[in-house]
Design an enzyme around this catalytic site. Structure first.
Site, PDB file in Angstrom:
ATOM      1  N   LYS A  69       0.822  -1.223   0.000  1.00 54.54           N
ATOM      2  CA  LYS A  69       0.000   0.000   0.000  1.00 54.54           C
ATOM      3  C   LYS A  69       0.850   1.265   0.000  1.00 54.54           C
ATOM      4  O   LYS A  69       0.572   2.222   0.725  1.00 54.54           O
ATOM      5  CB  LYS A  69      -0.967   0.007   1.186  1.00 54.54           C
ATOM      6  CG  LYS A  69      -1.997  -1.120   1.158  1.00 54.54           C
ATOM      7  CD  LYS A  69      -2.995  -0.968   2.301  1.00 54.54           C
ATOM      8  CE  LYS A  69      -4.057  -2.060   2.239  1.00 54.54           C
ATOM      9  NZ  LYS A  69      -3.504  -3.373   2.636  1.00 54.54           N
ATOM     10  N   ARG A  70       1.880   1.301  -0.836  1.00 55.41           N
ATOM     11  CA  ARG A  70       2.724   2.485  -0.893  1.00 55.41           C
ATOM     12  C   ARG A  70       2.004   3.613  -1.633  1.00 55.41           C
ATOM     13  O   ARG A  70       1.303   3.383  -2.619  1.00 55.41           O
ATOM     14  CB  ARG A  70       4.046   2.170  -1.594  1.00 55.41           C
ATOM     15  CG  ARG A  70       4.900   1.134  -0.875  1.00 55.41           C
ATOM     16  CD  ARG A  70       5.282   1.598   0.525  1.00 55.41           C
ATOM     17  NE  ARG A  70       6.312   0.754   1.095  1.00 55.41           N
ATOM     18  CZ  ARG A  70       6.146  -0.005   2.179  1.00 55.41           C
ATOM     19  NH1 ARG A  70       4.992  -0.027   2.796  1.00 55.41           N
ATOM     20  NH2 ARG A  70       7.157  -0.737   2.644  1.00 55.41           N
TER      21      ARG A  70
END
Length: 292
Positions: free
Chosen positions: A101-102
């Protein structure tokens, strides 16, 4: 695609669907699960946990999703053992989606893509989850990187946590997505990217994350857009422990059901080291029945 070019992620995902079905197992070494499995709350325990899950998954399912945070909390040694978990998963023939989930922009986000999607990288996965909440245009570098390296991105669109509703249902005021919700606009941009860059594929290589407990009409997502070819893969958490029933995948996702990665973790992992194989087999059969 030439002999030297990697097969697109969407093609590998479609092959996994065809061979093993749509179930994806999360590799999530929660503290309570490590205790239940008789493993220490440490990188060593998370390492052993991950390897046992991979061993149980191999030959039963085609996709796994390691949750990176449960390794990252142990610092550098956590990353070291995660590298081994990722290598073992890919060596077992599993499609690996790194749940990282960057979210960022420019060269920083490009560096994240290089870390998780570069062939030969210590952290190499087949796809990564990514956030577009600095704007979909901020994903340009990882989108291009994924395309050239045969990798995938799963872009957060409609997450199942209630805190996200205010942001994800906000109305876009500018550009081509004006009038859409944020969640719907992201889904639409993903569909447009696949149409422009993955023509001829059954599945595109860029997908969306959409919780199975979400009412997609309420958050402004047009499922027909996501279904048009090449279809956008849908990474769908929320089954099992979070409340969505595996048998409901068609009723929940409608025309997009065939592109859904049906994700489960705690509902299967809670069976323990001795029971996980049977739990996977039961869930595979239930998902297969839902698609029959």
């Amino acid at each position: 695609m030439t002999a030297s070019e990697p097969a697109p992620f969407g093609d590998r995902l479609a092959a996994a669907f065809g061979t093993y079905g749509h179930l994806c197992i999360g590799i999530d070494p929660h503290e309570y699960l490590l205790k239940e499995w008789g493993l220490p709350l440490s990188a060593v325990g998370a390492h052993e946990f991950g390897l046992r899950v991979i061993e149980a998954c191999a030959g039963r399912v085609g996709i796994v999703k390691p949750q990176v945070a449960f390794y990252e909390r142990f610092g550098s040694i956590g990353y070291r053992v995660l590298e081994e978990v990722l290598v073992e998963a890919r060596a077992a023939g599993l499609v690996v989606i790194a749940d990282v989930k960057r979210g960022d922009l420019g060269s920083t986000l490009e560096a994240y893509a290089e870390a998780w999607l570069s062939p030969g990288s210590p952290l190499e996965a087949d796809a990564m989850t990514i956030s577009a909440y600095q704007g979909f245009g901020a994903l340009e570098a990882p989108l291009r990187f994924a395309e050239t390296s045969g990798k995938g991105l799963m872009v957060l669109s409609a997450t199942s946590n209630p805190e996200a509703t205010a942001v994800q249902t906000s109305i876009i005021q500018r550009e081509s997505q004006a009038g859409k919700t944020v969640a719907g606009g992201i889904a639409s941009r993903v569909a447009d990217w696949n149409a422009a860059h993955h023509d001829g594929q059954q599945l595109g290589s860029i997908g969306v994350v959409m919780g199975a407990t979400i009412d997609f009409e309420d958050v402004g997502i047009d499922l027909d857009e996501l279904a048009r070819g090449p279809a956008a893969p849908i990474l769908a958490p929320g089954f099992g422990y979070q409340g969505a029933d595996f048998s409901q995948v068609r009723s929940i996702f409608g025309v997009t059901a065939g592109q859904v990665i049906v994700t489960a973790s705690r509902s299967i992992l809670s069976a323990g080291s001795e029971g996980i194989r049977d739990a996977i087999d039961r869930q595979v059969a239930q998902v297969a029945e839902a698609y029959a």
